[in-house]
Every structure is written in structure tokens, then in C-alpha cells.
Scaffold this active site. Sequence first.
Site, PDB file in Angstrom:
ATOM      1  N   HIS A  53       0.816  -1.214   0.000  1.00  0.00           N
ATOM      2  CA  HIS A  53       0.000   0.000   0.000  1.00  0.00           C
ATOM      3  C   HIS A  53       0.850   1.265   0.000  1.00  0.00           C
ATOM      4  O   HIS A  53       0.337   2.364  -0.174  1.00  0.00           O
ATOM      5  CB  HIS A  53      -0.912   0.050   1.230  1.00  0.00           C
ATOM      6  CG  HIS A  53      -2.000  -0.953   1.194  1.00  0.00           C
ATOM      7  ND1 HIS A  53      -2.264  -1.785   2.253  1.00  0.00           N
ATOM      8  CD2 HIS A  53      -2.889  -1.292   0.222  1.00  0.00           C
ATOM      9  CE1 HIS A  53      -3.269  -2.568   1.953  1.00  0.00           C
ATOM     10  NE2 HIS A  53      -3.664  -2.300   0.718  1.00  0.00           N
ATOM     11  N   CYS A  54       2.110   1.118   0.211  1.00  0.00           N
ATOM     12  CA  CYS A  54       3.009   2.260   0.336  1.00  0.00           C
ATOM     13  C   CYS A  54       3.198   2.951  -1.005  1.00  0.00           C
ATOM     14  O   CYS A  54       3.416   2.306  -2.020  1.00  0.00           O
ATOM     15  CB  CYS A  54       4.355   1.766   0.856  1.00  0.00           C
ATOM     16  SG  CYS A  54       5.506   3.073   1.235  1.00  0.00           S
TER      17      CYS A  54
END
Length: 79
Positions: A53-54
Site C-alpha cells: 500500500h506504500c
Amino acid sequence: MGCDLAFLVIVCPQSVNAMQGALGTVCEAVDAVVHEGDLTKRAFVAIRPPGHHCGEDTPSGFCFLNNVVVGAGHGIKDA
């Protein structure tokens, strides 16, 4: 107005230890494949947080670091 949960990042006192452990495990797996390739041809690392998700420069969800990018960088740094 609602809250944009995409950028919600939750931390606790053990978060740094979790990130260091995850990155260390990724780098160890890369080393095993790249530097010890005669013994190991592939590796699978099941870690939390996964890092998917980064963003490029923004943490999101439970992901502070993109472990795949760190692993790839670790693998090519000696190339």
C-alpha cells in the site's frame, strides 16, 4: 467531510521493530538467492507489513516501506 482512510497510518511502540524485521528478512532472502544461488534458486517471504500500500514517498494503511522495492534495490546494489 469524511476522512480519507487511504492515508491512515497506525503505529505502536513495536512498529519500528516490525519494519526492521521485515526488511531484514527480505534482504536475507535476496542474499540467499543472489549470492548463494547454487543452493537457493527462489525465495518466498511472508512478512507483515507487506508494503504493497506504500506510495513512492507516502506510507498508507499499515505499510511504511515498500519491501519489494527495498529487496530489489538490495539485490542490485552489488551488481
